[in-house]
Design an enzyme around this catalytic site. Structure first.
Site, PDB file in Angstrom:
ATOM      1  N   VAL A  29       0.820  -1.225   0.000  1.00  0.00           N
ATOM      2  CA  VAL A  29       0.000   0.000   0.000  1.00  0.00           C
ATOM      3  C   VAL A  29       0.853   1.274   0.000  1.00  0.00           C
ATOM      4  CG1 VAL A  29      -0.298   0.055   2.515  1.00  0.00           C
ATOM      5  CG2 VAL A  29      -2.039   1.058   1.048  1.00  0.00           C
ATOM      6  N   LYS A  30       1.974   1.222   0.666  1.00  0.00           N
ATOM      7  CA  LYS A  30       2.834   2.411   0.793  1.00  0.00           C
ATOM      8  C   LYS A  30       3.334   2.887  -0.571  1.00  0.00           C
ATOM      9  CE  LYS A  30       6.970   3.840   3.208  1.00  0.00           C
ATOM     10  NZ  LYS A  30       8.251   3.325   3.649  1.00  0.00           N
TER      11      LYS A  30
END
Ligand code: B12
Length: 261
Positions: free
Chosen positions: A139-140
């Site tokens: 997700v980052k």
């Protein structure tokens, strides 16, 4: 003065492009390498002779550094006589266009509603370099660009490092993957090529190849190499997760088109 160092000069002849350092067509190149020889005058001469054998003219050793234990590092400047026909070059390009996060979601929902594209990521073989596949999947994300996990239209499973091709095949079945993302960073003795080619063979033998969109990526991979190895697309250094998301969603739409009659 134009960037070629000649005011009012003709534009370069793109059928005969040469390297240049100072003025157009001077052929200047810089090359760096190490030799397993002790630092000194003989080492510098060895570097010059090697550069000549590479077809370079007037080699000058600008920098030589003692690496210790009988090794020396060099920076050599020389003139290259070689030319390339830029107009004859054709490089395969990824299909589709670059979309932003919102456009990826809209395109997906317009065609597939609430279904999700099931994506499996892995760094395969002996390769333990997970930063690349994490940058794309997690997700980052990477450089401010959110990873595939941040897209509600994707279900992502990142298997991490050192996944064997056999295990990957089992995971494709268990996860019912639509897309498989393989990362290869180590390229010693071309192990990335043999490992990727072996995966394609295995997927074909297991009757899975046509069921998945198969992508590979890494710092020494390109779209051209990926196609050569039997993948659907390849991504090199500097890839952003949104590049991959754009490709995947447009590929899914294209695959879902009814066959032309
Ligand atoms: C960090 C690192 C490690 C870490 C890895 C930690 C980890 N969890 O990943 C550790 C310390 C474990 C390690 C170990 C080794 N390493 Co190392 N490592 C590096 C280093 C410094 C950075 C790699 C990195 O993280 N890059 C950042 C990521 C984001 O970039 P990236 O991988 O290119 O990914 C981007 C794109 O390529 C693309 N991408 C990548 N994969 C994929 C996949 C898909 C599907 C897609 C779409 C896109 C995509 O998207 C990403 C984002 O843009 C590099 C040197 C360097 N500066 O690159 C050496 C380097 C990769 N390592 C190297 C080596 C040799 C090793 C060892 C063999 C050393 C040793 N003798 O033990 C071991 C190998 C261990 C193993 N079994 O794999 C060599 C590889 C040489 C080669 N050509 O094969 C390098 C190049 C160093 C060097 N100059 O010699 N290493």
């Amino acid at each position: 003065m134009n960037p070629h160092g000649r005011s009012g000069a003709q534009p370069p002849d793109l059928t005969r492009v040469r390297a240049y350092g100072d003025t157009l067509d001077d052929g200047q190149v810089m090359l760096s390498f190490s030799l397993p020889v002790p630092f000194g005058d003989e080492a510098r001469e060895a570097a010059r002779q090697l550069a000549r054998q590479m077809g370079l003219h007037e080699p000058q050793v600008y920098h030589a550094h003692d690496l210790g234990e009988g090794y020396t590092y060099f920076t050599v400047y020389a003139k290259s006589p070689f030319v390339v026909d830029f107009t004859a070059i054709s490089v395969p390009k990824l299909a589709g266009q670059k979309l932003d996060h919102k456009a990826v979601e809209s395109l997906w929902h317009a065609r597939f509603a609430d279904r999700k594209l099931r994506i499996l990521g892995a760094c395969t073989g002996d390769d333990a370099h997970t930063v690349g596949i994490d940058a794309i999947c997690n997700v980052k994300g990477w450089r401010g660009d959110k990873g595939l996990e941040s897209y509600p239209c994707f279900a992502v499973k990142n298997l991490g490092a050192q996944v064997s091709n056999d295990r990957l095949v089992a995971e494709i079945r268990a996860f019912d993957a639509n897309a498989v993302l393989v990362s290869q960073v180590v390229t010693q003795k071309d192990c990335h090529r043999s490992n990727l080619a072996a995966l394609v063979d295995l997927l074909e033998a297991e009757d899975l190849r046509d069921q998945v969109t198969l992508l590979c990526g890494g710092p020494r991979l390109s779209h051209a190499v990926a196609l050569e190895l039997g993948f659907d697309a390849g991504f090199g250094p500097g890839t952003l997760p949104s590049d991959v998301a754009s490709f995947l969603v447009q590929d899914a739409v294209a695959r879902a088109q009814p066959p032309q009659s």
